[in-house]
Scaffold this motif. Structure first.
Motif, mmCIF file in Angstrom:
data_model
loop_
_atom_site.group_PDB
_atom_site.id
_atom_site.type_symbol
_atom_site.label_atom_id
_atom_site.label_comp_id
_atom_site.label_asym_id
_atom_site.label_seq_id
_atom_site.Cartn_x
_atom_site.Cartn_y
_atom_site.Cartn_z
ATOM 1 N N PRO A 1 0.809 -1.224 0.000
ATOM 2 C CA PRO A 1 0.000 0.000 0.000
ATOM 3 C C PRO A 1 0.844 1.276 0.000
ATOM 4 C CG PRO A 1 -0.948 -1.606 1.497
ATOM 5 C CD PRO A 1 0.391 -2.159 1.070
ATOM 6 N N ALA B 1 1.213 4.167 -3.151
ATOM 7 C CA ALA B 1 0.900 5.555 -2.826
ATOM 8 C C ALA B 1 1.903 6.512 -3.467
ATOM 9 C CB ALA B 1 0.875 5.750 -1.311
ATOM 10 N N SER C 1 -5.787 -3.839 -0.198
ATOM 11 C CA SER C 1 -5.537 -2.556 0.458
ATOM 12 C C SER C 1 -4.830 -1.599 -0.494
ATOM 13 C CB SER C 1 -4.684 -2.760 1.719
ATOM 14 O OG SER C 1 -5.377 -3.517 2.688
ATOM 15 N N ILE D 1 -6.154 2.160 -2.373
ATOM 16 C CA ILE D 1 -5.382 3.403 -2.434
ATOM 17 C C ILE D 1 -5.194 3.849 -3.882
ATOM 18 C CG2 ILE D 1 -3.083 4.400 -2.029
ATOM 19 C CD1 ILE D 1 -2.940 2.578 0.472
#
Length: 243
Positions: free
Chosen positions: A63, A67, A99, A103
């Motif tokens: 995750p 990002a 997850s 994002i």
């Protein structure tokens, strides 16, 4: 009026996560991706000197890695590390991927899942593994595929001369070919070259020329990404690798 179609990546844009020291993923994806599909690489990083820990951190921190794309809009993300999945149980790997997908706002494809998808599409129930892994990772790899319902009829290990997976990155097609030659007569539905760090495209061409049904982590992952976009894979004859 502002154009909504990008100059690069008109057929789609994909993210690609590759282990920090891996020299093979980007080289092979350059040959596997059509010119109108762009992929954007993020390096999966870990400060650990322990290879087991590194592989886990690559997926545990997924995750955080996705990002880093900030506002870059992607159609999907390809996690190019098969070994991470072998060290996890149940749906733990999928949870990390989900997850990351939340994002990113786009699907995340794990290399191991891409192989399984390829095997399902090709009705392959029994496999031969060609593995560049040391024993501590090779055994979980065999267990992983057995637990997913596949019959692993044989496994050939490429000797990387080390217990650290960084040793995989020094291997070439000739090293893998000598290991594969020992199992060419093993009856199985498919040969699976597991791992993204050892060159696989020249070996695939050789084995397919001998009538073997064969796939690698990188080929399966690239095909899964292209399928997500509705784009046909690059023909084997256009891979531009040594025969």
């Amino acid at each position: 009026m502002k154009s909504t179609q990008p100059d690069y990546g008109a057929a789609g844009r994909l993210g690609l996560g590759t282990p920090q020291g891996n020299p093979t993923v980007e080289a092979e994806f350059r040959r596997l991706m059509p010119i109108d599909v762009e992929y954007y690489t993020v390096r999966l990083t870990s400060q650990s000197d322990d290879p087991h820990t590194r592989l886990l951190e690559y997926i545990q921190h997924l995750p955080e890695f996705v990002a880093r794309y900030a506002k870059l809009r992607l159609d999907g993300f390809m996690f190019a590390c098969t070994g991470s999945s072998y060290l996890l149980t149940g749906d733990v790997g999928r949870r990390y991927a989900d997850s990351a997908a939340e994002i990113l706002g786009a699907p995340v494809i794990l290399a191991a899942d891409a192989i399984a998808h390829w095997l399902e599409r090709n009705a392959a129930a029994s496999i031969v593994l060609l593995s560049p892994y040391p024993d501590w990772l090779n055994k979980p790899a065999v267990n992983y595929w057995t637990q997913r319902g596949y019959e692993v009829r044989a496994c050939a290990q490429v000797d990387i001369g080390s217990s650290d997976t960084y040793g995989i990155y020094e291997q070439q097609t000739g090293d893998a070919l000598s290991a594969a030659a020992k199992l060419l007569d093993t009856p199985a539905d498919a040969f699976v070259i597991t791992g993204t760090g050892m060159p696989g495209l020249p070996l695939i061409k050789r084995l397919r020329a001998e009538g073997r049904h064969v796939v690698s982590s990188n080929v399966a992952l690239a095909n899964a990404g292209l399928e997500l976009l509705g784009v046909e894979p690059v023909a084997e004859s256009d891979w531009h690798v040594p025969d």
